[in-house]
Scaffold this motif. Structure first.
Motif, PDB file in Angstrom:
ATOM      1  N   VAL A  63       0.875  -1.177   0.000  1.00 12.98           N
ATOM      2  CA  VAL A  63       0.000   0.000   0.000  1.00 12.98           C
ATOM      3  C   VAL A  63       0.906   1.218   0.000  1.00 12.98           C
ATOM      4  O   VAL A  63       1.968   1.218   0.630  1.00 12.98           O
ATOM      5  CB  VAL A  63      -0.918   0.012   1.233  1.00 12.98           C
ATOM      6  N   HIS A  64       0.518   2.256  -0.736  1.00 16.09           N
ATOM      7  CA  HIS A  64       1.279   3.500  -0.685  1.00 16.09           C
ATOM      8  C   HIS A  64       0.356   4.664  -0.359  1.00 16.09           C
ATOM      9  O   HIS A  64      -0.827   4.665  -0.702  1.00 16.09           O
ATOM     10  CB  HIS A  64       2.047   3.759  -1.986  1.00 16.09           C
ATOM     11  N   LEU A  65       0.935   5.635   0.330  1.00 18.53           N
ATOM     12  CA  LEU A  65       0.250   6.865   0.693  1.00 18.53           C
ATOM     13  C   LEU A  65       1.085   8.019   0.182  1.00 18.53           C
ATOM     14  O   LEU A  65       2.294   8.060   0.412  1.00 18.53           O
ATOM     15  CB  LEU A  65       0.089   6.966   2.208  1.00 18.53           C
ATOM     16  N   ALA A  66       0.441   8.947  -0.525  1.00 22.46           N
ATOM     17  CA  ALA A  66       1.163  10.086  -1.099  1.00 22.46           C
ATOM     18  C   ALA A  66       0.904  11.334  -0.284  1.00 22.46           C
ATOM     19  O   ALA A  66      -0.254  11.701  -0.039  1.00 22.46           O
ATOM     20  CB  ALA A  66       0.744  10.313  -2.544  1.00 22.46           C
ATOM     21  N   LEU A  67       1.983  11.972   0.126  1.00 22.05           N
ATOM     22  CA  LEU A  67       1.881  13.299   0.714  1.00 22.05           C
ATOM     23  C   LEU A  67       1.734  14.314  -0.406  1.00 22.05           C
ATOM     24  O   LEU A  67       2.475  14.287  -1.381  1.00 22.05           O
ATOM     25  CB  LEU A  67       3.135  13.610   1.521  1.00 22.05           C
ATOM     26  N   GLY A  68       0.757  15.220  -0.268  1.00 17.41           N
ATOM     27  CA  GLY A  68       0.621  16.279  -1.254  1.00 17.41           C
ATOM     28  C   GLY A  68      -0.652  16.219  -2.062  1.00 17.41           C
ATOM     29  O   GLY A  68      -1.716  15.826  -1.572  1.00 17.41           O
ATOM     30  N   ARG A  69      -0.518  16.571  -3.312  1.00 13.38           N
ATOM     31  CA  ARG A  69      -1.644  16.839  -4.186  1.00 13.38           C
ATOM     32  C   ARG A  69      -2.540  15.619  -4.392  1.00 13.38           C
ATOM     33  O   ARG A  69      -2.056  14.502  -4.603  1.00 13.38           O
ATOM     34  CB  ARG A  69      -1.129  17.325  -5.547  1.00 13.38           C
ATOM     35  N   ALA A  70      -3.844  15.837  -4.360  1.00 18.93           N
ATOM     36  CA  ALA A  70      -4.825  14.811  -4.709  1.00 18.93           C
ATOM     37  C   ALA A  70      -5.159  14.911  -6.188  1.00 18.93           C
ATOM     38  O   ALA A  70      -5.110  15.999  -6.782  1.00 18.93           O
ATOM     39  CB  ALA A  70      -6.095  14.984  -3.875  1.00 18.93           C
ATOM     40  N   TYR A  71      -5.491  13.775  -6.785  1.00 15.26           N
ATOM     41  CA  TYR A  71      -5.838  13.745  -8.203  1.00 15.26           C
ATOM     42  C   TYR A  71      -7.324  14.046  -8.397  1.00 15.26           C
ATOM     43  O   TYR A  71      -8.190  13.495  -7.700  1.00 15.26           O
ATOM     44  CB  TYR A  71      -5.491  12.392  -8.812  1.00 15.26           C
ATOM     45  N   ASP A  72      -7.605  14.898  -9.376  1.00 19.54           N
ATOM     46  CA  ASP A  72      -8.980  15.332  -9.631  1.00 19.54           C
ATOM     47  C   ASP A  72      -9.907  14.167  -9.939  1.00 19.54           C
ATOM     48  O   ASP A  72     -11.099  14.208  -9.628  1.00 19.54           O
ATOM     49  CB  ASP A  72      -9.011  16.320 -10.802  1.00 19.54           C
ATOM     50  N   ALA A  73      -9.385  13.112 -10.568  1.00 18.32           N
ATOM     51  CA  ALA A  73     -10.233  11.973 -10.960  1.00 18.32           C
ATOM     52  C   ALA A  73     -10.884  11.301  -9.756  1.00 18.32           C
ATOM     53  O   ALA A  73     -11.903  10.610  -9.910  1.00 18.32           O
ATOM     54  CB  ALA A  73      -9.408  10.953 -11.735  1.00 18.32           C
ATOM     55  N   CYS A  74     -10.326  11.497  -8.567  1.00 19.36           N
ATOM     56  CA  CYS A  74     -10.865  10.860  -7.366  1.00 19.36           C
ATOM     57  C   CYS A  74     -11.880  11.730  -6.627  1.00 19.36           C
ATOM     58  O   CYS A  74     -12.501  11.266  -5.659  1.00 19.36           O
ATOM     59  CB  CYS A  74      -9.725  10.516  -6.401  1.00 19.36           C
ATOM     60  N   LEU A  75     -12.041  12.970  -7.045  1.00 20.85           N
ATOM     61  CA  LEU A  75     -12.786  13.953  -6.266  1.00 20.85           C
ATOM     62  C   LEU A  75     -14.169  14.217  -6.839  1.00 20.85           C
ATOM     63  O   LEU A  75     -14.370  14.161  -8.052  1.00 20.85           O
ATOM     64  CB  LEU A  75     -12.008  15.262  -6.217  1.00 20.85           C
ATOM     65  N   PRO A  76     -15.123  14.557  -5.985  1.00 22.26           N
ATOM     66  CA  PRO A  76     -16.444  14.975  -6.482  1.00 22.26           C
ATOM     67  C   PRO A  76     -16.341  16.275  -7.260  1.00 22.26           C
ATOM     68  O   PRO A  76     -15.410  17.063  -7.061  1.00 22.26           O
ATOM     69  CB  PRO A  76     -17.261  15.170  -5.193  1.00 22.26           C
ATOM     70  N   ALA A  77     -17.281  16.506  -8.139  1.00 21.38           N
ATOM     71  CA  ALA A  77     -17.300  17.743  -8.923  1.00 21.38           C
ATOM     72  C   ALA A  77     -17.305  18.944  -7.984  1.00 21.38           C
ATOM     73  O   ALA A  77     -18.072  18.998  -7.019  1.00 21.38           O
ATOM     74  CB  ALA A  77     -18.525  17.768  -9.833  1.00 21.38           C
ATOM     75  N   GLY A  78     -16.419  19.887  -8.256  1.00 17.36           N
ATOM     76  CA  GLY A  78     -16.348  21.102  -7.462  1.00 17.36           C
ATOM     77  C   GLY A  78     -15.461  21.010  -6.240  1.00 17.36           C
ATOM     78  O   GLY A  78     -15.221  22.012  -5.566  1.00 17.36           O
ATOM     79  N   ASP A  79     -14.946  19.818  -5.940  1.00 16.88           N
ATOM     80  CA  ASP A  79     -14.067  19.619  -4.785  1.00 16.88           C
ATOM     81  C   ASP A  79     -12.617  19.685  -5.270  1.00 16.88           C
ATOM     82  O   ASP A  79     -12.204  18.918  -6.133  1.00 16.88           O
ATOM     83  CB  ASP A  79     -14.347  18.260  -4.137  1.00 16.88           C
ATOM     84  N   THR A  80     -11.831  20.592  -4.716  1.00 17.30           N
ATOM     85  CA  THR A  80     -10.440  20.737  -5.139  1.00 17.30           C
ATOM     86  C   THR A  80      -9.516  19.743  -4.448  1.00 17.30           C
ATOM     87  O   THR A  80      -8.401  19.497  -4.910  1.00 17.30           O
ATOM     88  CB  THR A  80      -9.937  22.160  -4.858  1.00 17.30           C
ATOM     89  N   GLY A  81      -9.954  19.147  -3.329  1.00 16.45           N
ATOM     90  CA  GLY A  81      -9.128  18.180  -2.637  1.00 16.45           C
ATOM     91  C   GLY A  81      -7.879  18.815  -2.045  1.00 16.45           C
ATOM     92  O   GLY A  81      -7.743  20.030  -1.965  1.00 16.45           O
TER      93      GLY A  81
END
Length: 366
Positions: free
Chosen positions: A306-324
């Motif tokens: 399993v990996h965990l990334a510090l930092g930016r979230a990818y838009d493909a994972c987010l609801p519309a309008g959520d910048t993450g």
């Protein structure tokens, strides 16, 4: 030329990037990736795409950063290149994996912040990163060059459609889930995945997947609580980090340590506010990757990790309008899900001891 290089290029252009006639394609070529670049250029020419090749050498970057005063202006010219591009292909393969090790973390963080708009423009294309096997990468992996080449092509030249079908099972579970818990030696971490969309990362932009090889399912967690230990060593900004440990409260790193490279970890966390939060939870599912090699492109996809990334979230994972989570960085840290480990979604154990419940050998009772 090794026929596997041509197969790699064909997979990259056809399956991964889905390049079409008339596409404007920017190809970044690392100093050791010449042969792959030649094969990719031939594939692009055969499809009637437009090629712009750039040179991406870590030693060039080192020379620039060490000479600079650290007050970086926005890279408007480079951003304009990606604003006009349809596809961006990154062909990794450095001659020295530690080329930037003597560039200060402060300078590298400042450079990353100044180039955040470039990163965003690049990620707005149909982008794919891959790597050509080089002797330096083989050395970093502790392998002979011949064995490392075999390793790379075993990971890259997969039946991607079959793997996509298998990974869809985990995607469906994460899409329907609200909370993930990771339990392993030195790790007991919970995070929310409610209202997130998991990506079935099957090495193609058609799956919102941008790495070749790939073979992971990932999402964007929030509200992280607990502690996690990363037992797969990685190189961060040219510096080795081993046995990193992070403690989270209310979604933010409040304590950190590492057996090696703690200063590199501290510099990473100091990049900006978003660097202290998670942008990604990823589960490795590529069983063609059988060992760690100190190359995140491969190691994070390894089955049983399993990996965990510090930092930016990818838009493909987010609801519309959520910048993450927003950050100038996205750095993956990796832990093995070995004996005694569990991956739990909403109280149900999905993976135990590195084996998924749909795989042979799954122990439902532990």
């Amino acid at each position: 030329m090794d026929d596997r290089i041509r197969a790699h290029a064909e997979t990259l252009v056809d399956w991964s990037a889905r390049v079409e006639s008339g596409d404007d394609v920017v190809v970044r070529v690392a100093e050791g990736a010449h042969d792959l670049a030649v094969a990719v250029a031939a594939e692009l020419g055969a499809r009637g795409a437009n090629l712009v090749a750039t040179y991406g050498a870590d030693e060039v970057t080192r020379a620039y950063l060490r000479a600079h005063d650290g007050d970086f202006a926005p890279a408007d010219a480079e951003r304009a290149l990606y604003d006009r591009a349809d596809v961006y292909l990154s062909l990794g393969g450095s001659r020295n994996t530690a080329a930037t090790a003597d560039v200060s973390g402060e300078t590298q963080s400042a450079h990353a912040r100044a180039r955040e708009d470039v990163r965003e423009a690049r990620m707005a294309t149909d982008w794919v990163s891959t790597v050509h096997p080089t002797r330096s990468l083989a050395q970093a992996a502790g392998m002979s060059y011949e064995a490392y080449r075999d390793f790379v092509y075993d990971a890259v030249l997969r039946d991607w459609e079959a793997l996509a079908a298998e990974m869809a099972q985990l995607k469906d579970i994460l899409d329907a889930g609200s909370e993930v818990r990771l339990v392993a030696e030195g790790t007991d971490l919970t995070m929310s995945i409610a209202n997130r969309t998991a990506v079935n990362s099957a090495a193609s932009v058609a799956y919102d997947s941008h790495n070749l090889p790939s073979g992971e399912v990932f999402t964007a967690p929030t509200a992280t609580q607990g502690e996690v230990t990363f037992d797969v060593p990685i190189t961060v900004r040219g510096r080795r980090v081993r046995d990193a440990r992070l403690v989270f409260e209310d979604g933010e790193v409040v304590d950190h340590a590492a057996a090696e490279g703690e200063d590199a970890l501290a510099d990473l966390l100091a990049t900006d506010d978003g660097a202290r939060r998670l942008g990604e939870l990823g589960v490795g599912m590529n069983r063609g990757i059988t060992r760690a090699t100190d190359n995140t492109l491969f190691d994070e996809k390894m089955g049983g990790t399993v990996h965990l990334a510090l930092g930016r979230a990818y838009d493909a994972c987010l609801p519309a309008g959520d910048t993450g989570n927003d950050s100038a960085v996205h750095v993956d840290l990796i832990t093995r899900m070995d004996e005694g480990s569990r991956l739990v979604v909403d109280g149900e154990t999905i993976q135990r001891n590195g084996t998924f419940r749909w795989e042979d050998g799954f122990d439902a009772d532990g």
